[in-house]
Design a protein around this motif. Structure first.
Motif, mmCIF file in Angstrom:
data_model
loop_
_atom_site.group_PDB
_atom_site.id
_atom_site.type_symbol
_atom_site.label_atom_id
_atom_site.label_comp_id
_atom_site.label_asym_id
_atom_site.label_seq_id
_atom_site.Cartn_x
_atom_site.Cartn_y
_atom_site.Cartn_z
ATOM 1 N N VAL A 14 0.849 -1.226 -0.211
ATOM 2 C CA VAL A 14 0.028 0.021 -0.011
ATOM 3 C C VAL A 14 0.939 1.249 0.086
ATOM 4 O O VAL A 14 0.697 2.091 -0.850
ATOM 5 C CB VAL A 14 -1.027 0.025 1.101
ATOM 6 N N LEU A 15 1.903 1.309 0.764
ATOM 7 C CA LEU A 15 2.728 2.328 0.807
ATOM 8 C C LEU A 15 3.322 2.633 -0.449
ATOM 9 O O LEU A 15 3.638 3.788 -0.951
ATOM 10 C CB LEU A 15 3.873 2.272 1.923
ATOM 11 N N ALA A 16 3.858 1.551 -1.046
ATOM 12 C CA ALA A 16 4.682 1.716 -2.308
ATOM 13 C C ALA A 16 3.748 2.396 -3.304
ATOM 14 O O ALA A 16 4.056 3.144 -4.119
ATOM 15 C CB ALA A 16 5.269 0.280 -2.743
ATOM 16 N N THR A 17 2.463 1.696 -3.529
ATOM 17 C CA THR A 17 1.403 2.092 -4.295
ATOM 18 C C THR A 17 0.832 3.701 -4.382
ATOM 19 O O THR A 17 0.926 4.361 -5.239
ATOM 20 C CB THR A 17 0.141 1.327 -4.359
ATOM 21 N N LEU A 18 1.008 3.869 -2.941
ATOM 22 C CA LEU A 18 0.575 5.350 -2.669
ATOM 23 C C LEU A 18 1.648 6.226 -3.117
ATOM 24 O O LEU A 18 1.651 7.528 -3.590
ATOM 25 C CB LEU A 18 0.228 5.680 -1.230
ATOM 26 N N LEU A 19 3.003 5.894 -3.014
ATOM 27 C CA LEU A 19 4.088 6.614 -3.209
ATOM 28 C C LEU A 19 4.312 6.776 -4.762
ATOM 29 O O LEU A 19 4.703 7.921 -5.084
ATOM 30 C CB LEU A 19 5.442 5.900 -2.513
ATOM 31 N N ASP A 20 3.843 6.022 -5.589
ATOM 32 C CA ASP A 20 4.056 6.183 -7.028
ATOM 33 C C ASP A 20 3.562 7.624 -7.516
ATOM 34 O O ASP A 20 3.737 8.085 -8.298
ATOM 35 C CB ASP A 20 3.115 5.001 -7.697
ATOM 36 N N ARG A 21 2.163 7.895 -6.883
ATOM 37 C CA ARG A 21 1.618 9.216 -7.471
ATOM 38 C C ARG A 21 1.182 9.799 -6.046
ATOM 39 O O ARG A 21 -0.070 9.803 -5.398
ATOM 40 C CB ARG A 21 0.486 8.918 -8.151
ATOM 41 N N ALA A 22 2.226 10.414 -5.310
ATOM 42 C CA ALA A 22 2.094 10.737 -3.796
ATOM 43 C C ALA A 22 0.987 12.022 -3.759
ATOM 44 O O ALA A 22 0.586 12.089 -2.508
ATOM 45 C CB ALA A 22 3.418 10.943 -2.999
ATOM 46 N N GLN A 23 0.912 12.441 -4.782
ATOM 47 C CA GLN A 23 0.109 14.073 -4.714
ATOM 48 C C GLN A 23 -1.303 13.756 -4.815
ATOM 49 O O GLN A 23 -2.192 14.633 -5.079
ATOM 50 C CB GLN A 23 0.724 15.161 -5.300
ATOM 51 N N PHE A 75 -0.881 10.493 1.287
ATOM 52 C CA PHE A 75 -0.029 10.487 2.381
ATOM 53 C C PHE A 75 -0.115 11.912 2.953
ATOM 54 O O PHE A 75 -0.413 13.004 2.437
ATOM 55 C CB PHE A 75 1.110 10.356 1.834
ATOM 56 N N THR A 76 -0.044 11.935 4.470
ATOM 57 C CA THR A 76 0.303 13.284 5.021
ATOM 58 C C THR A 76 1.830 13.484 5.133
ATOM 59 O O THR A 76 2.471 12.501 4.199
ATOM 60 C CB THR A 76 -0.045 12.993 6.638
ATOM 61 N N SER A 77 2.344 14.299 5.409
ATOM 62 C CA SER A 77 3.818 14.775 5.243
ATOM 63 C C SER A 77 4.625 13.584 6.006
ATOM 64 O O SER A 77 5.697 13.275 5.517
ATOM 65 C CB SER A 77 4.287 16.233 5.634
ATOM 66 N N THR A 78 3.973 13.353 7.159
ATOM 67 C CA THR A 78 4.811 12.245 7.964
ATOM 68 C C THR A 78 4.756 10.898 7.310
ATOM 69 O O THR A 78 5.810 10.126 7.285
ATOM 70 C CB THR A 78 3.891 11.946 9.273
#
Lengths: 103, 224
Positions: A14-23, A75-78
């Motif tokens: 989940v973290l990696a997938t969200l990171l793909d398009r973090a904004q 994501f939040t900034s954290t």
């Protein structure tokens, strides 16, 4: 338990997938398809990450009339910092650097 | 969409409605979140798989909230039995065409003037009941139901069900008002379930649509 938090395979997916398009605000069903996780696994992860302050969520207006609003996540900034750190340590582990190995 | 696929879609909706109900009330917005995704899943089988996952998510979350169970939960073992049983019952009821016990089918709350801060405590929906309980083959009526989760959580396990006197007064339209009652007259520790009796408010049958609308508007003015 001594296991590092948020290090399960599912949570890392989940973290990696969200990171793909973090904004970008992401939908639950799309995250399910991209991670390959069933809703029964995905939502407890989303709930936990939200409780930890790593994800923010909101209701997004319907895409077409007659459809309901959707709950979306990013994501939040954290959360972003943690995901980047996790991605780096995984890359280091792949490269054979023991100091970056994931427990 | 053929008849069979429509049936699977209904089963999926029923399952997600149950999943939504199982979640702890502090997490009810997640129930809405999972529920609404269903409308964006075009394939009925995929919708059914989604729904089955939702019920897993809800039970995992609910049981994890119990302090003694949280650390040893395993969705694949302890819950498998619960899930298979509940899904099996839901599917069997539809597949055989037999009347199943009335269940709460959640829908989006369209009550007027619900402030966002109380929205997470309201669950709106319907319960379909036989037109004649002695003769289930004579059709059914849909009854309007609003559940107000107690502000104090965890709430006591047995809720208060409120049916308005008269009869004729539809209590569901007073949901906002009832939620605002600082001292819930029924019990501050219990969830409150408001039911419009058949023939009143938003429940079927609609006996006098014009008069109903006038009374509803008058009641809303009083409730505001």
């Amino acid at each position: 338990m001594s296991r590092k938090p948020n290090s399960s395979r599912q949570t890392r997916a989940v973290l990696a997938t969200l990171l793909d398009r973090a904004q970008t605000w992401r939908h639950g069903y799309d995250l399910s398809k991209e991670t390959g996780l069933k809703s029964g696994t995905l939502y407890p992860v989303l709930m936990r990450l939200s409780e930890q302050g790593l994800l923010e969520s909101r209701w997004q207006d319907p895409e077409r009339p007659g459809l309901p609003p959707r709950h979306v996540y990013r994501f939040t900034s954290t959360g972003l910092a943690l995901a980047r750190e996790q991605a780096l340590s995984e890359a280091a582990a792949v490269a054979g650097d023991p100091s970056g190995a994931v427990a | 969409m053929n008849a069979m696929s429509g049936r699977w879609r209904r089963v999926a909706q029923k399952i997600v409605g149950h999943a939504s109900w199982v979640l702890p009330s502090g997490q009810s917005s997640w129930g809405d979140a999972m529920w609404r995704e269903l409308d964006y899943i075009e394939d009925d089988r995929a919708a059914l798989r989604w729904a089955i996952g939702c019920i897993t998510a809800s039970y995992v979350t609910r049981l994890a909230a119990l302090p003694r169970l949280g650390w040893r939960l395993s969705p694949r073992s302890v819950l498998a039995g619960i899930l298979l049983l509940s899904i099996g019952l839901a599917v069997q009821g539809y597949a055989n065409g037999e009347p199943s016990l009335p269940t709460f089918e959640e829908s989006i709350c369209d009550l007027p003037d619900v402030p966002p801060e109380i929205r997470p405590r309201l669950r709106c929906g319907t319960v379909r009941v036989p037109r004649d309980h002695a003769r289930p083959d004579t059709g059914s009526f849909s009854l309007a139901v609003v559940v107000i989760k107690s502000a104090q959580q965890p709430s006591l396990p047995d809720p208060v069900v409120y049916i308005s006197g008269g009869p004729g007064n539809p209590p569901t339209i007073y949901a906002t008002y009832a939620t605002y009652q600082a001292r819930n007259p029924y019990s501050p520790h219990r969830d409150l379930i408001l039911v419009d009796q058949r023939g009143t408010g938003r429940s079927e049958p609609s006996l006098c649509p014009d008069l109903d609308r006038t009374l509803l508007e008058a009641n809303l003015a009083v409730a505001a």
